[in-house]
Scaffold this active site. Structure first.
Site, PDB file in Angstrom:
ATOM      1  N   GLU A 184      31.385   9.902  11.239  1.00  0.00           N
ATOM      2  CA  GLU A 184      31.551   9.234   9.954  1.00  0.00           C
ATOM      3  C   GLU A 184      31.642  10.262   8.828  1.00  0.00           C
ATOM      4  O   GLU A 184      31.025  11.328   8.901  1.00  0.00           O
ATOM      5  CB  GLU A 184      30.377   8.287   9.675  1.00  0.00           C
ATOM      6  N   GLU A 225       0.831  -1.213   0.000  1.00  0.00           N
ATOM      7  CA  GLU A 225       0.000   0.000   0.000  1.00  0.00           C
ATOM      8  C   GLU A 225       0.864   1.262   0.000  1.00  0.00           C
ATOM      9  O   GLU A 225       0.509   2.261  -0.636  1.00  0.00           O
ATOM     10  CB  GLU A 225      -0.960  -0.018   1.188  1.00  0.00           C
ATOM     11  N   HIS A 260      -0.389  -1.818  -9.827  1.00  0.00           N
ATOM     12  CA  HIS A 260      -0.298  -3.271  -9.748  1.00  0.00           C
ATOM     13  C   HIS A 260       0.528  -3.812 -10.908  1.00  0.00           C
ATOM     14  O   HIS A 260       0.444  -3.324 -12.035  1.00  0.00           O
ATOM     15  CB  HIS A 260      -1.693  -3.893  -9.769  1.00  0.00           C
TER      16      HIS A 260
END
Length: 614
Positions: A417, A338, A347
């Site tokens: 980092e 969804e 789809h």
């Protein structure tokens, strides 16, 4: 490279096969009993932080089908946002919102050592519970409820007895996506360094639990939270493949009563939930998307429904998910499906392929869980993310927004980092040392819109073009790998030769909205067509309040349903409009649209003075 020192306290794991048992995921026909042994994995010289209950990285060894496996786990950083909150209701209906500590949580991602394309989503709160991929198979693991025992059950997904063999499906039936781009092969879905620029997106998610689901878990808020955490942890395994991170910013539990009428008619409930999100939740909680988990049975074997391309829209950035089975994994896959609709994915049809079938956007739930989006979904998502209306998922969390201790290898650049490209076996960034999360020698940057071949681009290089005359381009500063913050023209500035006013970077006018819905031959309908909006019906209205459609006032009629007409061919005119069951905003006039001279449509679908609208 720093090699981890592995110390195993006990290698004997005593697996044995058992025929059938009822586990948390349901009735399991065939499973294996294992005793996972924790393996110490600390780089030489590393010190475990004593204040942490759950380590940043862990390893466990056990046997599957008689063969030893090592499960590597790393804490899911960023699972919770810094402003994560939980809301429930007092007996007299008052909202009670808390900000519980979530820094030292127990939810992990990982992989099986020496196993290509392996993934894992595990909670380590009370033993190991979750799923992992091994040799193309999906396995689940969970602790057996045996006092004073470390026994766990490991079983294949296919060995879970299905509660109902009737096909389950998505409730989205009306989609009209058309491709104007070539479909890319599944093998092309790995982004190149060029494509990675500006590709990482972030969904700040709120999950709401209705009263039926609350009662289904006998009012156990802890069990509900655990289920939600497991679902979101799995969402991140799925969406990592399309460079999207899902951060849980809040949970709301309707423990006393539902805040809307939750019905089996999924499209009605979705519309009501979208209206509640726009008028209530958005005003008190910052987020990009809200999903309603319901304990009721939706109509016609429907498991979920969501508006197509609804992400970032006040009313349409929602979904409705049925908590339909014991396995959190399957509910998570429905939510991923969804959310895919929210992100513009249709789809799949028979021409769509993915790395491992079935694909996430299959219209029916398959016999095995889906973990990958198809090539069709990728192309549709690319089209959606190139739309300025999708910009809410662009905002990159600040380093200080990630509440858990920094960990090298989680794809997030955190304090201390310089870059983070994942684990050494997965890193494909030549600018970044995956072992240290520091830049490689000679590199100025590791990623970003203003980073090209490990070099910061010169000042004045365009890094974000203007989408529209209501947007402005941004340029690299020459000092940073990141493109400067996106800047838009002010809302209310005249645009398109005074036919409209700028709104959030675009110039919404009725003519373009008609063309988008019906093609280039249509024009805006005359005023008498818009008089239909005075009815206040399901089709023609100016929004919804307390479950009822609102009649447009005469001055507001051009802020309700949009009407267009074809060129006259003799006879009367045909007022054209469109309505979608799955998307309550589809076919409505866009917010910010000019509705009269000096006036625009506001979020309440009222035609108001442009100088006071924003």
């Amino acid at each position: 490279m720093i090699q981890p020192l592995l110390v195993v306290t006990c290698l004997v794991v005593f697996p044995y096969q058992v025929s059938s048992i009822i586990l948390e995921s349901g009735n399991v026909n065939d499973y294996e009993v294992v005793y996972p042994q924790k393996v110490t994995s600390l780089p030489k010289g590393a010190v475990q932080q004593p204040e942490q209950k759950y380590e940043d990285t862990m390893q466990y060894e056990f046997k599957v089908n008689g063969e030893p496996v090592v499960l590597h786990l790393e804490k899911n950083k960023g699972l919770f946002s810094e402003d994560y909150s939980e809301t429930h209701y007092s007996p007299d209906g008052r909202e009670i919102t808390t900000n519980p500590p979530v820094e030292d949580h127990c939810y992990y991602h990982g992989h099986i050592q020496n196993e290509a394309d392996s993934t894992a989503s595990i909670s380590a709160c009370n033993g190991l519970k979750g799923h992992f991929k091994l040799q193309g198979e999906t396995y689940l693991i969970e602790p057996l409820k045996i006092p004073e025992s470390e026994a766990h059950a490991v079983y294949k997904y296919e060995n879970i007895e299905k509660e109902d063999e009737a096909p389950k499906m998505c409730g989205v039936t009306e989609t009209n996506w058309e491709s104007d781009e070539p479909i890319r092969k599944a093998s092309q879905l790995v982004a190149t360094s060029e494509q990675r620029r500006n590709i990482q997106k972030y969904i700040e998610l709120v999950i709401v639990v209705d009263n039926v689901m609350f009662r289904k878990y006998t009012g156990n808020s802890t069990a509900i939270r655990t289920r939600i955490y497991e679902i979101v942890n799995t969402l991140n395994v799925v969406f990592r493949n399309v460079h999207i991170f899902v951060a849980l910013v809040g949970i709301e539990i309707w423990n006393k009563k539902d805040q809307i009428k939750v019905k089996s008619a999924e499209s009605v409930t979705l519309d009501l939930f979208g209206d509640w999100r726009e008028k209530d939740l958005l005003r008190r909680k910052r987020h990009d998307n809200a999903q309603l988990l319901t304990g009721i049975d939706l109509n016609e074997q429907t498991l979920g429904i969501a508006p197509m391309s609804g992400m970032c829209k006040p009313k349409s950035s929602v979904g409705l998910i049925q908590d339909y089975c014991k396995s959190y994994l399957l509910v998570a896959i429905v939510m991923a499906h969804e959310l895919g609709h929210n992100l513009g994915m249709d789809h799949d049809d028979g021409n769509c392929i993915c790395r491992e079938m079935p694909c996430i956007m299959s219209p029916e739930a398959g016999s095995k869980p889906a973990f990958y989006f198809s090539d069709c979904s990728w192309n549709q998502y690319q089209k959606f993310r190139n739309d300025i209306k999708s910009k809410c998922i662009d905002n990159k969390p600040l380093k200080t927004d990630i509440v858990s201790p920094a960990f090298c290898g989680n794809y997030f650049v955190e304090e201390g980092e310089e870059c983070d490209c994942g684990f050494p076996g997965n890193c494909r960034n030549p600018c970044c040392n995956a072992t240290t999360c520091k830049l490689t020698p000679g590199s100025e940057c590791g990623d970003g819109e203003c980073c090209d071949q490990c070099r910061i681009q010169t000042a004045g290089t365009e890094c974000r073009p203007a989408w529209d005359e209501c947007d402005v381009p941004e340029y690299c500063t020459g000092q940073s790998a990141e493109c400067p913050t996106d800047v838009l023209q002010r809302n209310g500035q005249p645009c398109k030769n005074n036919n409209g006013y700028c709104y959030n970077g675009v110039c919404p006018i009725l003519t373009n909205q008609c063309i988008s819905l019906f093609g280039s031959s249509v024009t805006v309908a005359p005023d008498r067509c818009f008089n239909n909006n005075l009815q206040g019906t399901e089709n023609f209205h100016c929004g919804m309040e307390n479950g009822r459609y609102i009649k447009c006032k005469p001055q507001d009629k051009k802020c309700g349903r949009l009407f267009c007409v074809e060129p006259p061919t003799g006879g009367g005119i045909n007022c054209k409009s469109i309505r979608s069951e799955g998307d309550p905003d589809h076919g409505m006039v866009d917010l910010g649209t000019k509705c009269a001279d000096g006036k625009v449509c506001n979020s309440n679908r009222q035609c108001v003075d442009v100088n006071t609208a924003y």
